[in-house]
Write an enzyme that holds these catalytic residues in place. Structure first.
Site, PDB file in Angstrom:
ATOM      1  N   LYS A  13       0.821  -1.211   0.000  1.00  0.00           N
ATOM      2  CA  LYS A  13       0.000   0.000   0.000  1.00  0.00           C
ATOM      3  C   LYS A  13       0.856   1.263   0.000  1.00  0.00           C
ATOM      4  CE  LYS A  13      -2.183  -0.987   3.755  1.00  0.00           C
ATOM      5  NZ  LYS A  13      -1.493  -2.228   4.076  1.00  0.00           N
ATOM      6  N   ARG A  88      -9.576   1.833   9.401  1.00  0.00           N
ATOM      7  CA  ARG A  88      -9.115   0.483   9.750  1.00  0.00           C
ATOM      8  C   ARG A  88     -10.254  -0.404  10.236  1.00  0.00           C
ATOM      9  NH1 ARG A  88      -3.575  -0.141   9.976  1.00  0.00           N
ATOM     10  NH2 ARG A  88      -2.377   1.767  10.229  1.00  0.00           N
ATOM     11  N   ARG A 127      13.255  -9.942   3.112  1.00  0.00           N
ATOM     12  CA  ARG A 127      13.698  -8.557   3.282  1.00  0.00           C
ATOM     13  C   ARG A 127      14.574  -8.434   4.529  1.00  0.00           C
ATOM     14  NH1 ARG A 127       9.009  -4.416   4.004  1.00  0.00           N
ATOM     15  NH2 ARG A 127       8.978  -5.286   6.085  1.00  0.00           N
ATOM     16  N   ARG A 135      14.694  -4.020  10.649  1.00  0.00           N
ATOM     17  CA  ARG A 135      13.423  -3.586  11.212  1.00  0.00           C
ATOM     18  C   ARG A 135      12.955  -4.560  12.288  1.00  0.00           C
ATOM     19  NH1 ARG A 135       9.338  -1.785   6.546  1.00  0.00           N
ATOM     20  NH2 ARG A 135       7.965  -2.248   8.287  1.00  0.00           N
ATOM     21  N   ARG A 146       0.126  -9.143  13.007  1.00  0.00           N
ATOM     22  CA  ARG A 146      -0.436  -7.994  12.278  1.00  0.00           C
ATOM     23  C   ARG A 146      -1.443  -8.458  11.229  1.00  0.00           C
ATOM     24  NH1 ARG A 146       4.136  -4.907   9.764  1.00  0.00           N
ATOM     25  NH2 ARG A 146       2.520  -3.429   9.202  1.00  0.00           N
TER      26      ARG A 146
END
Length: 189
Positions: A13, A88, A127, A135, A146
């Site tokens: 997104k 959301r 990643r 991260r 999540r």
């Protein structure tokens, strides 16, 4: 162009929003950015949000809705906007509907970027490996949590916006340029 981007965490997104911002010369409105800006500008709602966040609590829908409403009144939103990360929940979507009616604004489309959960987890792990795990949220456990929260709270918006005739779905698993082309085609209708 007044657009909402929906999709699970890691679906792209943010990447697509940045591309669309350039293509349509409209701002991307992400809830986190809006909150930080309101706090920095010391608006009444920004100051209220800061107190709540400093306590470690989640900012209420009422405060988030108010800050989004203020942001939609900004001059750079007159030509359009891309909402990323808001709404959301169904409650936030209903509040947004009321806000937009009150402002005389109509959404052009809601684009769902569809993505396979297992593939998203694979991408995030890849990643993290490639970047040295820079991260903190680049773990399978965090991403799956999540994704569960997304399924529980945000995925119901797909049916909500389908019922309003606004939803367009695109395959988020395609290469970035193909996803962009699909979004542009979907919102051109």
């Amino acid at each position: 162009m007044r657009l909402i981007l929906l999709g699970p965490p890691g679906a792209g997104k943010g990447t697509q929003a940045k591309i669309l911002v350039e293509a349509y010369n409209i701002p991307q409105l992400s809830t986190g950015d809006i909150l930080r800006s309101a706090i920095a500008a010391k608006t009444p709602l920004g100051l209220e949000a800061k107190v709540i966040m400093d306590r470690g609590d989640l900012v209420s829908d009422a405060v988030v809705n108010g800050i989004v409403s203020e942001r939609l009144d900004a001059a750079d939103c007159k030509a359009g906007f891309i909402l990323d990360g808001f709404p959301r929940t169904i409650a936030q979507a209903e509040a947004l509907d009321t806000m937009l009616i009150d402002k005389g604004i109509k959404l052009d489309a809601v684009v769902e970027i569809k993505a396979d959960a297992d593939e998203l987890v694979r991408r995030v792990i890849q990643r993290a490996t490639e970047s040295g795990g820079a991260r903190a949220d680049d773990t399978e456990e965090v991403l799956r949590k999540r994704l569960d929260v997304y399924q529980e709270q945000t995925a119901p918006l797909v049916a909500y916006y389908t019922g309003k005739g606004l939803l367009q779905a695109v395959d988020g698993m395609a290469p970035v340029d193909q996803v962009t082309a699909a979004i542009k085609a979907a919102i051109a209708h």
